[in-house]
Write a protein that holds these residues in place. Structure first.
Motif, PDB file in Angstrom:
ATOM      1  N   ASP A 138       0.830  -1.214   0.000  1.00 18.35           N
ATOM      2  CA  ASP A 138       0.000   0.000   0.000  1.00 18.35           C
ATOM      3  C   ASP A 138       0.864   1.263   0.000  1.00 18.35           C
ATOM      4  OD1 ASP A 138      -2.363  -1.449  -0.024  1.00 18.35           O
ATOM      5  OD2 ASP A 138      -2.776  -1.164   2.124  1.00 18.35           O
ATOM      6  N   ILE A 139       1.929   1.260   0.780  1.00 19.56           N
ATOM      7  CA  ILE A 139       2.828   2.420   0.825  1.00 19.56           C
ATOM      8  C   ILE A 139       3.552   2.567  -0.516  1.00 19.56           C
ATOM      9  CG2 ILE A 139       4.899   3.384   1.929  1.00 19.56           C
ATOM     10  CD1 ILE A 139       2.361   3.444   3.695  1.00 19.56           C
ATOM     11  N   GLU A 140       4.038   1.470  -1.055  1.00 17.34           N
ATOM     12  CA  GLU A 140       4.781   1.517  -2.324  1.00 17.34           C
ATOM     13  C   GLU A 140       3.914   1.977  -3.488  1.00 17.34           C
ATOM     14  OE1 GLU A 140       6.374  -2.459  -2.408  1.00 17.34           O
ATOM     15  OE2 GLU A 140       7.693  -2.019  -0.694  1.00 17.34           O
ATOM     16  N   ALA A 141       2.608   1.729  -3.429  1.00 16.47           N
ATOM     17  CA  ALA A 141       1.694   2.134  -4.511  1.00 16.47           C
ATOM     18  C   ALA A 141       1.358   3.624  -4.465  1.00 16.47           C
ATOM     19  CB  ALA A 141       0.406   1.311  -4.436  1.00 16.47           C
ATOM     20  N   ALA A 142       1.694   4.288  -3.366  1.00 13.03           N
ATOM     21  CA  ALA A 142       1.332   5.695  -3.187  1.00 13.03           C
ATOM     22  C   ALA A 142       2.350   6.628  -3.835  1.00 13.03           C
ATOM     23  CB  ALA A 142       1.219   6.009  -1.696  1.00 13.03           C
ATOM     24  N   ASP A 143       1.840   7.785  -4.268  1.00 14.20           N
ATOM     25  CA  ASP A 143       2.704   8.856  -4.776  1.00 14.20           C
ATOM     26  C   ASP A 143       3.133   9.793  -3.656  1.00 14.20           C
ATOM     27  OD1 ASP A 143       2.479   8.235  -7.644  1.00 14.20           O
ATOM     28  OD2 ASP A 143       0.366   8.781  -7.365  1.00 14.20           O
ATOM     29  N   GLY A 144       2.369   9.820  -2.582  1.00 12.45           N
ATOM     30  CA  GLY A 144       2.660  10.700  -1.462  1.00 12.45           C
ATOM     31  C   GLY A 144       2.076  10.143  -0.183  1.00 12.45           C
ATOM     32  N   LEU A 145       2.499  10.726   0.933  1.00 13.72           N
ATOM     33  CA  LEU A 145       2.112  10.248   2.256  1.00 13.72           C
ATOM     34  C   LEU A 145       1.539  11.394   3.087  1.00 13.72           C
ATOM     35  CD1 LEU A 145       5.514   8.446   2.937  1.00 13.72           C
ATOM     36  CD2 LEU A 145       3.397   7.346   2.140  1.00 13.72           C
ATOM     37  N   LEU A 146       0.552  11.064   3.908  1.00 19.41           N
ATOM     38  CA  LEU A 146       0.026  12.018   4.870  1.00 19.41           C
ATOM     39  C   LEU A 146      -0.093  11.295   6.208  1.00 19.41           C
ATOM     40  CD1 LEU A 146      -1.093  14.828   5.545  1.00 19.41           C
ATOM     41  CD2 LEU A 146      -3.367  13.957   4.941  1.00 19.41           C
ATOM     42  N   PHE A 147       0.685  11.763   7.186  1.00 19.91           N
ATOM     43  CA  PHE A 147       0.657  11.208   8.534  1.00 19.91           C
ATOM     44  C   PHE A 147      -0.191  12.135   9.390  1.00 19.91           C
ATOM     45  CE2 PHE A 147       4.461   9.640   6.572  1.00 19.91           C
ATOM     46  CZ  PHE A 147       4.554   8.331   7.012  1.00 19.91           C
ATOM     47  N   VAL A 148      -1.216  11.572  10.029  1.00 14.84           N
ATOM     48  CA  VAL A 148      -2.122  12.348  10.868  1.00 14.84           C
ATOM     49  C   VAL A 148      -2.067  11.713  12.253  1.00 14.84           C
ATOM     50  CG1 VAL A 148      -4.425  13.327  11.062  1.00 14.84           C
ATOM     51  CG2 VAL A 148      -3.548  12.672   8.803  1.00 14.84           C
ATOM     52  N   THR A 149      -1.427  12.407  13.171  1.00 15.88           N
ATOM     53  CA  THR A 149      -1.100  11.761  14.441  1.00 15.88           C
ATOM     54  C   THR A 149      -1.610  12.482  15.673  1.00 15.88           C
ATOM     55  OG1 THR A 149       0.698  10.771  15.727  1.00 15.88           O
ATOM     56  CG2 THR A 149       1.175  12.872  14.633  1.00 15.88           C
ATOM     57  N   PRO A 150      -2.119  11.717  16.625  1.00 15.74           N
ATOM     58  CA  PRO A 150      -2.324  12.276  17.955  1.00 15.74           C
ATOM     59  C   PRO A 150      -0.981  12.289  18.690  1.00 15.74           C
ATOM     60  CG  PRO A 150      -3.042   9.992  17.935  1.00 15.74           C
ATOM     61  CD  PRO A 150      -2.590  10.334  16.533  1.00 15.74           C
ATOM     62  N   GLU A 151      -1.013  12.726  19.923  1.00 12.93           N
ATOM     63  CA  GLU A 151       0.198  12.701  20.746  1.00 12.93           C
ATOM     64  C   GLU A 151      -0.103  11.886  21.996  1.00 12.93           C
ATOM     65  OE1 GLU A 151       2.700  16.239  21.027  1.00 12.93           O
ATOM     66  OE2 GLU A 151       2.489  16.090  23.211  1.00 12.93           O
ATOM     67  N   TYR A 152       0.686  10.837  22.193  1.00 13.25           N
ATOM     68  CA  TYR A 152       0.543  10.002  23.386  1.00 13.25           C
ATOM     69  C   TYR A 152       1.812  10.142  24.207  1.00 13.25           C
ATOM     70  CZ  TYR A 152      -3.287   7.521  20.960  1.00 13.25           C
ATOM     71  OH  TYR A 152      -4.442   7.195  20.300  1.00 13.25           O
TER      72      TYR A 152
END
Length: 184
Positions: free
Chosen positions: A65-79
């Motif tokens: 799934d990552i390799e098929a992507a052109d870009g990445l979006l990380f949406v993170t909380p903070e723990y």
């Protein structure tokens, strides 16, 4: 022209995740030639070098799934002032075994939301450090630390505040330009 494929990794497993809502809001503000896919990370085994020779199916799916992507979006909380364990595990799984880093060279961005007044500033900084090591060119500005409040962003990603909508549109416009710089 085919759509640019964006892999979204949300660092929260909670059903009513504020960060999943934030990811949906970004999707709604993006142009039509961006196609978003939420990457499943809730079924991954904890990374162990023991399975480098024969990756489990969920881990192999994540890497593809990552390799098929052109870009990445990380949406993170903070723990506990850092990156949630589930997100760090997904990053460890997709970047291994040595020499098969699925993230390498893919442009990305890091955003997040929290009910805390400082948002997710520390988690994002830690995540940016990890991504720098993994060769993910990361959009530096604008930074997005959303102090989440009730009715700010609905489950479907609709934004209840004009100021927040305008701010997120500015982020999306910069993110789109960033991803297009790297498009093949």
């Amino acid at each position: 022209m085919s759509p640019l494929k964006i892999a979204i990794l949300v660092g929260s497993l909670r059903m009513d995740s504020f960060n999943r809502r934030l990811a949906r809001a970004v999707e709604r503000l993006a142009p039509d030639d961006f196609a978003f896919k939420h990457i499943q990370i809730n079924d991954l085994p904890l990374y162990s070098q023991d399975f480098d020779a024969a990756y489990p199916p969920a881990a192999t799916r994540l890497k593809k799934d990552i390799e098929a992507a052109d870009g990445l979006l990380f949406v993170t909380p903070e723990y506990n002032r850092s990156v949630p364990g589930v997100l760090k595990n997904a990053i460890d799984v997709a970047s291994r075994p040595w020499g098969t880093n699925s993230f390498a060279g893919k442009p990305g961005a890091v955003i997040g939301s929290s009910i805390g007044s400082t948002g997710t500033a520390l988690a994002q900084q830690h995540l940016r450090n990890i991504l720098a090591y993994l060769d993910v060119p990361t959009l530096a500005q604008p930074e997005v630390f959303i102090h989440f409040k009730d009715d700010l962003i609905a489950d479907d990603g609709s934004i209840g505040s004009d100021g927040t909508r305008k701010f997120l549109q500015g982020f999306v416009d910069n993110y789109v330009a960033w991803i297009r710089r790297f498009a093949r």
